[in-house]
Scaffold this motif. Sequence first.
Motif, mmCIF file in Angstrom:
data_model
loop_
_atom_site.group_PDB
_atom_site.id
_atom_site.type_symbol
_atom_site.label_atom_id
_atom_site.label_comp_id
_atom_site.label_asym_id
_atom_site.label_seq_id
_atom_site.Cartn_x
_atom_site.Cartn_y
_atom_site.Cartn_z
ATOM 1 N N GLY A 62 8.241 -5.353 -8.460
ATOM 2 C CA GLY A 62 9.498 -4.712 -8.074
ATOM 3 C C GLY A 62 10.310 -4.266 -9.272
ATOM 4 N N VAL A 63 10.372 -5.113 -10.291
ATOM 5 C CA VAL A 63 11.071 -4.737 -11.532
ATOM 6 C C VAL A 63 10.351 -3.569 -12.203
ATOM 7 C CG1 VAL A 63 11.659 -5.534 -13.857
ATOM 8 C CG2 VAL A 63 12.129 -6.987 -11.884
ATOM 9 N N ALA A 64 9.020 -3.621 -12.231
ATOM 10 C CA ALA A 64 8.256 -2.530 -12.842
ATOM 11 C C ALA A 64 8.489 -1.222 -12.088
ATOM 12 C CB ALA A 64 6.775 -2.880 -12.868
ATOM 13 N N LEU A 65 8.513 -1.278 -10.764
ATOM 14 C CA LEU A 65 8.760 -0.069 -9.978
ATOM 15 C C LEU A 65 10.160 0.474 -10.240
ATOM 16 C CD1 LEU A 65 7.575 1.840 -7.881
ATOM 17 C CD2 LEU A 65 8.506 0.348 -6.120
ATOM 18 N N PHE A 66 11.138 -0.414 -10.363
ATOM 19 C CA PHE A 66 12.503 0.001 -10.705
ATOM 20 C C PHE A 66 12.528 0.687 -12.069
ATOM 21 C CE2 PHE A 66 16.518 -1.022 -12.842
ATOM 22 C CZ PHE A 66 17.409 -0.386 -11.993
ATOM 23 N N LEU A 67 11.818 0.102 -13.042
ATOM 24 C CA LEU A 67 11.804 0.668 -14.395
ATOM 25 C C LEU A 67 10.992 1.952 -14.482
ATOM 26 C CD1 LEU A 67 11.509 -2.602 -16.503
ATOM 27 C CD2 LEU A 67 13.540 -1.158 -16.170
ATOM 28 N N ILE A 68 10.011 2.123 -13.602
ATOM 29 C CA ILE A 68 9.236 3.366 -13.593
ATOM 30 C C ILE A 68 10.163 4.554 -13.359
ATOM 31 C CG2 ILE A 68 7.610 4.690 -12.159
ATOM 32 C CD1 ILE A 68 5.917 2.159 -11.962
ATOM 33 N N GLY A 69 11.146 4.387 -12.509
ATOM 34 C CA GLY A 69 12.099 5.464 -12.234
ATOM 35 C C GLY A 69 12.978 5.810 -13.417
ATOM 36 N N ARG A 70 13.010 4.939 -14.407
ATOM 37 C CA ARG A 70 13.830 5.179 -15.591
ATOM 38 C C ARG A 70 13.010 5.477 -16.835
ATOM 39 N NH1 ARG A 70 16.441 3.501 -11.817
ATOM 40 N NH2 ARG A 70 18.609 2.958 -11.633
ATOM 41 N N ALA A 71 11.711 5.689 -16.664
ATOM 42 C CA ALA A 71 10.843 5.994 -17.808
ATOM 43 C C ALA A 71 11.279 7.313 -18.436
ATOM 44 C CB ALA A 71 9.390 6.074 -17.361
ATOM 45 N N SER A 72 11.337 7.315 -19.763
ATOM 46 C CA SER A 72 11.807 8.512 -20.463
ATOM 47 C C SER A 72 10.699 9.249 -21.206
ATOM 48 C CB SER A 72 12.927 8.142 -21.439
ATOM 49 O OG SER A 72 12.456 7.211 -22.384
ATOM 50 N N ASN A 73 9.523 8.660 -21.274
ATOM 51 C CA ASN A 73 8.394 9.360 -21.885
ATOM 52 C C ASN A 73 7.091 8.887 -21.235
ATOM 53 O OD1 ASN A 73 7.395 6.992 -23.316
ATOM 54 N ND2 ASN A 73 9.150 7.276 -24.690
ATOM 55 N N LEU A 74 6.019 9.564 -21.577
ATOM 56 C CA LEU A 74 4.737 9.270 -20.939
ATOM 57 C C LEU A 74 4.228 7.873 -21.264
ATOM 58 C CD1 LEU A 74 2.862 12.661 -21.281
ATOM 59 C CD2 LEU A 74 3.595 11.543 -19.190
ATOM 60 N N TYR A 75 4.445 7.414 -22.483
ATOM 61 C CA TYR A 75 3.927 6.097 -22.866
ATOM 62 C C TYR A 75 4.602 4.977 -22.071
ATOM 63 C CZ TYR A 75 1.848 8.838 -26.519
ATOM 64 O OH TYR A 75 1.136 9.786 -27.173
ATOM 65 N N GLU A 76 5.890 5.087 -21.847
ATOM 66 C CA GLU A 76 6.578 4.122 -20.989
ATOM 67 C C GLU A 76 6.013 4.171 -19.575
ATOM 68 O OE1 GLU A 76 10.761 4.844 -21.003
ATOM 69 O OE2 GLU A 76 10.984 4.365 -23.135
ATOM 70 N N LEU A 77 5.760 5.380 -19.104
ATOM 71 C CA LEU A 77 5.206 5.547 -17.769
ATOM 72 C C LEU A 77 3.838 4.874 -17.656
ATOM 73 C CD1 LEU A 77 5.880 6.981 -15.068
ATOM 74 C CD2 LEU A 77 4.500 8.884 -15.894
ATOM 75 N N TYR A 78 3.001 5.048 -18.660
ATOM 76 C CA TYR A 78 1.665 4.430 -18.640
ATOM 77 C C TYR A 78 1.758 2.907 -18.617
ATOM 78 C CZ TYR A 78 0.006 9.086 -20.071
ATOM 79 O OH TYR A 78 -0.261 10.424 -20.146
ATOM 80 N N VAL A 79 2.604 2.356 -19.452
ATOM 81 C CA VAL A 79 2.748 0.898 -19.521
ATOM 82 C C VAL A 79 3.321 0.354 -18.212
ATOM 83 C CG1 VAL A 79 4.007 -0.979 -20.658
ATOM 84 C CG2 VAL A 79 2.931 0.811 -22.028
ATOM 85 N N LEU A 80 4.324 1.017 -17.677
ATOM 86 C CA LEU A 80 4.964 0.523 -16.452
ATOM 87 C C LEU A 80 4.063 0.659 -15.226
ATOM 88 C CD1 LEU A 80 8.587 1.782 -17.101
ATOM 89 C CD2 LEU A 80 7.795 -0.590 -17.043
ATOM 90 N N PHE A 81 3.293 1.737 -15.152
ATOM 91 C CA PHE A 81 2.352 1.860 -14.036
ATOM 92 C C PHE A 81 1.273 0.789 -14.119
ATOM 93 C CE2 PHE A 81 3.860 5.943 -12.476
ATOM 94 C CZ PHE A 81 3.501 5.871 -11.136
ATOM 95 N N THR A 82 0.835 0.471 -15.328
ATOM 96 C CA THR A 82 -0.156 -0.594 -15.497
ATOM 97 C C THR A 82 0.435 -1.941 -15.095
ATOM 98 O OG1 THR A 82 -1.176 0.649 -17.297
ATOM 99 C CG2 THR A 82 -1.696 -1.687 -17.165
ATOM 100 N N LEU A 83 1.645 -2.221 -15.528
ATOM 101 C CA LEU A 83 2.321 -3.466 -15.151
ATOM 102 C C LEU A 83 2.539 -3.536 -13.638
ATOM 103 C CD1 LEU A 83 3.709 -6.000 -16.396
ATOM 104 C CD2 LEU A 83 5.832 -4.688 -16.326
ATOM 105 N N PHE A 84 2.956 -2.431 -13.049
ATOM 106 C CA PHE A 84 3.154 -2.361 -11.603
ATOM 107 C C PHE A 84 1.858 -2.680 -10.860
ATOM 108 C CE2 PHE A 84 3.652 0.685 -7.851
ATOM 109 C CZ PHE A 84 4.310 -0.237 -7.073
ATOM 110 N N SER B 81 0.827 -1.210 0.000
ATOM 111 C CA SER B 81 0.000 0.000 0.000
ATOM 112 C C SER B 81 0.858 1.256 0.000
ATOM 113 C CB SER B 81 -0.915 0.008 1.221
ATOM 114 O OG SER B 81 -1.803 -1.080 1.171
ATOM 115 N N GLY B 82 1.959 1.213 0.716
ATOM 116 C CA GLY B 82 2.840 2.378 0.757
ATOM 117 C C GLY B 82 3.448 2.687 -0.595
ATOM 118 N N LEU B 83 3.966 1.654 -1.268
ATOM 119 C CA LEU B 83 4.576 1.867 -2.581
ATOM 120 C C LEU B 83 3.545 2.126 -3.666
ATOM 121 C CD1 LEU B 83 7.331 -0.897 -2.582
ATOM 122 C CD2 LEU B 83 7.655 1.574 -2.377
#
Length: 141
Positions: free
Chosen positions: A90-112, A26-28
Amino acid sequence: MRDWVKHRHYGWVIAIAMLLVQTVSSGLGFYNMSVYMSFFARELDASLDAISLSVSLFFISGGVAGLFVARLLERWDIRTIMVIGASVSGVALFLIGRASNLYELYVLFTLFADFLSCSLENSNFVFCKDFFFPKVIILSA
């Protein structure tokens, strides 16, 4: 009588472990969204409206994924689902910090969200199925 006492004690150990899982998940996932949004608004030079779509996708996707996780719980061992869910989220959260555009962010947040729901749904499942309190008391806490 002694078997019941041992089982009761073991139930509390499981309850404490699931409490820790719920706290971290819940925190993350839920309570850290404002931190993620302000960070990505600065880093990606995007508006908060565009960033907040990733949060909306997180909640919608996580809710829908919970339905599938419930079906998986009927077929697979709960520990397997939790390990896979924790690893991928955990991998998705790690990759969220390295997202370089909005589309990557959307996909990674969904995966997370999809795999984070494995932890959250499992915790609720354990409490409602295996613990000694009535379901209404547990879900209201």
